[in-house]
Scaffold this active site. Sequence first.
Site, PDB file in Angstrom:
ATOM      1  N   GLY A  45       0.819  -1.215   0.000  1.00 33.06           N
ATOM      2  CA  GLY A  45       0.000   0.000   0.000  1.00 33.06           C
ATOM      3  C   GLY A  45       0.844   1.253   0.000  1.00 33.06           C
ATOM      4  N   ASN A  47       1.561   3.494  -2.440  1.00 29.83           N
ATOM      5  CA  ASN A  47       1.378   4.542  -3.436  1.00 29.83           C
ATOM      6  C   ASN A  47       0.848   5.844  -2.850  1.00 29.83           C
ATOM      7  OD1 ASN A  47      -1.151   2.778  -3.351  1.00 29.83           O
ATOM      8  ND2 ASN A  47      -1.931   4.622  -4.353  1.00 29.83           N
ATOM      9  N   ILE A  50       0.571   6.917   4.505  1.00 31.11           N
ATOM     10  CA  ILE A  50       1.654   6.455   5.367  1.00 31.11           C
ATOM     11  C   ILE A  50       2.592   5.513   4.614  1.00 31.11           C
ATOM     12  CG2 ILE A  50       2.200   5.136   7.458  1.00 31.11           C
ATOM     13  CD1 ILE A  50      -0.416   6.117   8.663  1.00 31.11           C
ATOM     14  N   TYR A 200     -13.955  -3.513  10.883  1.00 31.88           N
ATOM     15  CA  TYR A 200     -12.620  -2.907  10.849  1.00 31.88           C
ATOM     16  C   TYR A 200     -11.867  -3.213  12.141  1.00 31.88           C
ATOM     17  CZ  TYR A 200      -8.924   0.623  10.686  1.00 31.88           C
ATOM     18  OH  TYR A 200      -7.697   1.256  10.701  1.00 31.88           O
TER      19      TYR A 200
END
Length: 329
Positions: A45, A47, A50, A200
Amino acid sequence: MNRYLLPLSVAGTIVGGAVLLKDYVGGGACPSKATIPGKTVIVTGANTGIGKQTALELARRGGNVIMACRDMEKCEAAAKDIRGETLNHRVNARHLDLSSLRSVREFAKKIIQEEERVDVLVNNAAVMRCPHWTTEDGFEMQFGVNHLGHFLLTNLLLDKLKASAPSRIINLSSLAHIAGHIDFDDLNWEKKAYNTKAAYCQSKLATVLFTKELSRRLQGTGVTVNALHPGVARTELGRHTAMHSSTFSSFTLSPVFWLLVRSPQLAAQPSTYLAVAEELEGVSGKYFSGFSEKSPAPEAEDEEVARRLWAESARLVGLDTPQGLPPPK
């Protein structure tokens, strides 16, 4: 006019203080100056948010950085930005879709074949509070991406990590894990009404439990693994939250949110710290909030739950089957 000066001054002080607090409460820049020349780092992740800033920080420190992302156009652009800013040309984009076990296996296979070593794995990618979507393999999206995708990826790369020891795994969790509960009777939300927040929280609790059990299994290998709450940051992760549910809410809440949360640059400092700090060599199985080790939620320290979750996760992704395939749906 003078009667307005004091209220304006007080308001300015409050706003200014909030701006400072959002970046410096819980720590500022990474306290470690360690560099990692010659070491290979994978950041999922990477791109945006963080992940991108973590990749940038580790590229600055001399790492061979592999940015693993679903959207290759954005990933290539981010890699180009980082190469330009750091003058480190060992920054590359690779395709990885954590919502697809097939993609995870293809990515891991290429890494094993093409890379001599993997020194650091930063499991950063996540989805947060999305609608009731499912992955390519039929898993609830948040559990599938945040936990199962990284669970499979990490296990497939373990031999490479062990061969590169001392090496490190950093799993990004969240403070939200304290509100989570692992419902073994309905991990995929197929029986009960879907609750995007609870899903989540369950996925982030699973991240901490995975960290604890993996650390136990890695004892004596030279590979460490720690979980991390990086702090609340201004990233695309919150695209599905109430703040973005309407133009009005986005307009009214965004300024307040901006004042209270950290920039992606500073939110990436704890990930960088766990990846490079010399004083953390050998530290494993811990939960960090920022730069400090903290006690996670009680359920996150339940060894029986951790072992059961590992067994169920391995079954779901097909880790222990002869063909290496998940069970049929």
